[in-house]
Design a protein around this motif. Structure first.
Motif, mmCIF file in Angstrom:
data_model
loop_
_atom_site.group_PDB
_atom_site.id
_atom_site.type_symbol
_atom_site.label_atom_id
_atom_site.label_comp_id
_atom_site.label_asym_id
_atom_site.label_seq_id
_atom_site.Cartn_x
_atom_site.Cartn_y
_atom_site.Cartn_z
ATOM 1 N N ARG A 2 7.320 8.894 3.583
ATOM 2 C CA ARG A 2 7.775 9.015 4.362
ATOM 3 C C ARG A 2 6.263 8.367 5.216
ATOM 4 N N TYR A 25 11.403 8.244 7.521
ATOM 5 C CA TYR A 25 11.702 8.114 6.571
ATOM 6 C C TYR A 25 12.344 7.284 6.014
ATOM 7 N N ARG A 82 4.583 7.089 9.443
ATOM 8 C CA ARG A 82 4.366 7.905 10.623
ATOM 9 C C ARG A 82 5.334 8.913 10.591
ATOM 10 N N ASP A 83 6.790 8.575 11.695
ATOM 11 C CA ASP A 83 7.851 9.621 12.035
ATOM 12 C C ASP A 83 9.224 9.374 11.173
#
Length: 159
Positions: free
Chosen positions: A27, A32, A29-30
């Motif tokens: 992961r 994957y 930041r936001d």
């Protein structure tokens, strides 16, 4: 208008979970990323291997930094195609022998849609060597990187 000054040095964070012997979910930041091994190395082939992930970062960095430089110079860069080849000494990953520089003789064949003159392309290539952080780390580790640039006219949907 208030000018926001960006920090020049940051602490970057990533996290990962090794789900199996070959697959990690990482992961940043936001988003994957799945890092995995191919089936022939007992992986599930759901993502690039760790070494493929590392080397693909050079392609991404070359694209991003080249286009930033071109924009700063007032040159239009459209689609950039990058083909990479390299020698990979796998003795280390096979746990047979320590290898100081496992990757070498990296060749990037770069074809870009542009309105740049040959002189401008040469300047962009020179600046790229200074500013692409991935290439800087690779070269400092002893890897050789050769870039073969070619240009093609901008297509009408590149603007």
């Amino acid at each position: 208008m208030v000018q926001i000054k960006q920090k020049t040095t940051i602490i970057a964070r990533q996290s990962g979970v090794g789900q199996t012997h070959s697959r990690s979910h990482v992961r940043v930041r936001d988003v994957y990323n799945i890092i995995d091994e191919p089936l022939e190395r007992d992986g599930s082939n759901l993502g690039l291997s760790p070494t493929e992930t590392m080397m693909s970062a050079l392609i991404g960095c070359t694209n991003v930094i080249s286009k930033k430089i071109a924009k700063k110079m007032g040159v239009a860069f459209g689609e950039m195609k990058i083909d990479m080849s390299y020698n990979f000494n796998r003795l280390g990953t096979m746990l047979q022998e320590e290898v100081d520089v496992p990757f070498n003789d990296v060749v990037l064949d770069i074809s870009v849609e542009t309105d740049a003159t040959p002189e401008q392309v040469a300047a962009i290539k020179s600046e790229l060597e200074k500013y692409c952080p991935v290439a800087k780390v690779f070269r400092a580790a002893g890897m050789t990187i050769t870039e073969n640039w070619s240009t093609r006219p901008l297509s009408s949907n590149s603007h």
